[in-house]
Design an enzyme around this catalytic site. Sequence first.
Site, PDB file in Angstrom:
ATOM      1  N   ARG A   1       0.860  -1.171   0.000  1.00  0.00           N
ATOM      2  CA  ARG A   1       0.000   0.000   0.000  1.00  0.00           C
ATOM      3  C   ARG A   1       0.901   1.227   0.000  1.00  0.00           C
ATOM      4  NH1 ARG A   1      -4.144   1.939   4.228  1.00  0.00           N
ATOM      5  NH2 ARG A   1      -5.381   3.202   2.815  1.00  0.00           N
TER       6      ARG A   1
ATOM      7  N   SER B   1       6.993  -5.365   7.403  1.00  0.00           N
ATOM      8  CA  SER B   1       6.500  -6.148   8.546  1.00  0.00           C
ATOM      9  C   SER B   1       7.062  -7.554   8.644  1.00  0.00           C
ATOM     10  CB  SER B   1       4.984  -6.173   8.493  1.00  0.00           C
ATOM     11  OG  SER B   1       4.536  -4.848   8.436  1.00  0.00           O
TER      12      SER B   1
ATOM     13  N   ASP C   1       4.947  -3.175  11.289  1.00  0.00           N
ATOM     14  CA  ASP C   1       3.528  -2.773  11.302  1.00  0.00           C
ATOM     15  C   ASP C   1       2.983  -2.552  12.713  1.00  0.00           C
ATOM     16  OD1 ASP C   1       3.692  -5.504  11.757  1.00  0.00           O
ATOM     17  OD2 ASP C   1       2.134  -6.077  10.340  1.00  0.00           O
TER      18      ASP C   1
HETATM   19  C1  GLC Z   1       4.951 -11.629  11.245  1.00  0.00           C
HETATM   20  C2  GLC Z   1       6.174 -10.724  11.107  1.00  0.00           C
HETATM   21  C3  GLC Z   1       6.073  -9.510  12.008  1.00  0.00           C
HETATM   22  C4  GLC Z   1       4.758  -8.800  11.764  1.00  0.00           C
HETATM   23  C5  GLC Z   1       3.602  -9.766  11.921  1.00  0.00           C
HETATM   24  C6  GLC Z   1       2.255  -9.112  11.623  1.00  0.00           C
HETATM   25  O1  GLC Z   1       4.935 -12.161  12.515  1.00  0.00           O
HETATM   26  O2  GLC Z   1       7.345 -11.455  11.415  1.00  0.00           O
HETATM   27  O3  GLC Z   1       7.144  -8.627  11.788  1.00  0.00           O
HETATM   28  O4  GLC Z   1       4.638  -7.733  12.675  1.00  0.00           O
HETATM   29  O5  GLC Z   1       3.758 -10.855  11.040  1.00  0.00           O
HETATM   30  O6  GLC Z   1       2.191  -8.651  10.313  1.00  0.00           O
END
Ligand code: GLC
Length: 466
Positions: free
Chosen positions: A96, A155, A209
């Site tokens: 996004r 993320s 995130d």
């Molecule tokens: C996975 C990733 C983490 C992220 C989570 C939610 O666990 O390793 O970094 O925050 O997904 O998206």
Amino acid sequence: MTTMCRSQVCNPTMWPSGSTEGVSPAVVEGGKELVLSDQQLAKYMELFEENINRGLGKETNPTAIVKCFPTYVQHLPDGTEKGKYLALDLGGSNIRVLLVELGTAMNINSKVFTIPLSIMQGQGTLLFDFIADCLIGFVKSNNVEEELPLGFTFSFPLVQKGLKIGILERWTKDFSCPGVIGNDVVTMLQDALERRGHKKICIAAVLNDTTGTLMAAAFKHPRARIGLIVGTGTNGCYWESQQKAELFDEPDSGSGKVIINLEWGAFGDDGALDFIRRSYDEDVDLHSVNPGKQKHEKMISGMYMGELVRLMAEKFTKAGLMFEGRGSVSLFTRGALESSAVSDIERERYGEFTNVKRVCDSLGLTHATREDYCNMRYLCSLISRRAAQMVAAGLSVLMRRVGHKKVAVGIDGTVYKFHPHFHNLMMEKIKDITGDEFDYSLFLVEDGSGIGAALLAAVLARTQQL
Ligand code: GLC
């Protein structure tokens, strides 16, 4: 007083979560091993606390499972942030791109791009070329002429060496691009932009995130100190004192605090959660792209919830307890049941079977009886209740670490957003565990990971860290 400040998707005319009405006794019996006792949750909390302490400690971190990465973010938004920022949000099967303007109101312009599986699992440089193309295309179509600061939400587990340096430790969820682990994702994005001759984007920070969600939550709610994702993956971050974050040896920038990205999805990778993991969890793990990894995440998040329910239904059918012992090709096919179907089944009006029938029909189970529908709904509630209760127990640990009587938790992710009972189940379980210790609220932060990235860039501008 504890507030429920989320617009509820749950309504009282639905089947109550966990209702055994119409469920066959053998299915209730067979599902018992998925019901968490107070003792099990207490043990879970104790282990989680130990894992956090190991992650934060300088000596213990190298072998710690819950990595507790310091994010270098030491200031939360205070609502006075102003200006125009770009944000890029990568974490699931979409990218996004956002243009966020902060002033008297927040104006957001954004575009979503779907990432093909061939890119999610192809060479790393191709992934960054793809991201750069999305970004440049968006900037051009929005006639952005000036050089704007960009917050980059990435993320996955990043070892941060600064606000603008994030080294990928490993891939999670469905990603597995070679050539990225061990590299700085900011440099990789900058290189891709340069390959395209584009020099007008200044990457102000890289973040997870959960951090984005906490930033966006704090912009709205002065007491927000915890950010959580329960979506494709699951993870949390919280506001920790700088002294306890032993790996973070920067000079105190004034707040004495730093956001910690827990990467709690990995909790249990050393076997710590085996006392509550079951054969279905083993199965999901074994057939995933990363066996042995993210065991906690695999018990909770949306990427695995549907499959856990399907595996239970498969086992009970083969044992003759459901669907008259007659399954279907789909019921016995991996990945055939989406997690969104679990939310749909549980969002059924009391006494009705419309959604569950639709899901069963789509799996080719047109011979299902009313008892099968009740059984299916019960299996869904077993898996979602276990997930919500684990998250609630984890949050209770984090609230104690934050140590404020009044605390707000910002949450994003499809499971939290769309599951009709998840919020209430978490609220109830936190209450059971913490009694009157806290005045807490859990609230949905829509698109927190993207907006939060722009807000982080804005906070850095306000605190002159750009
Ligand atoms: C996975 C990733 C983490 C992220 C989570 C939610 O666990 O390793 O970094 O925050 O997904 O998206």
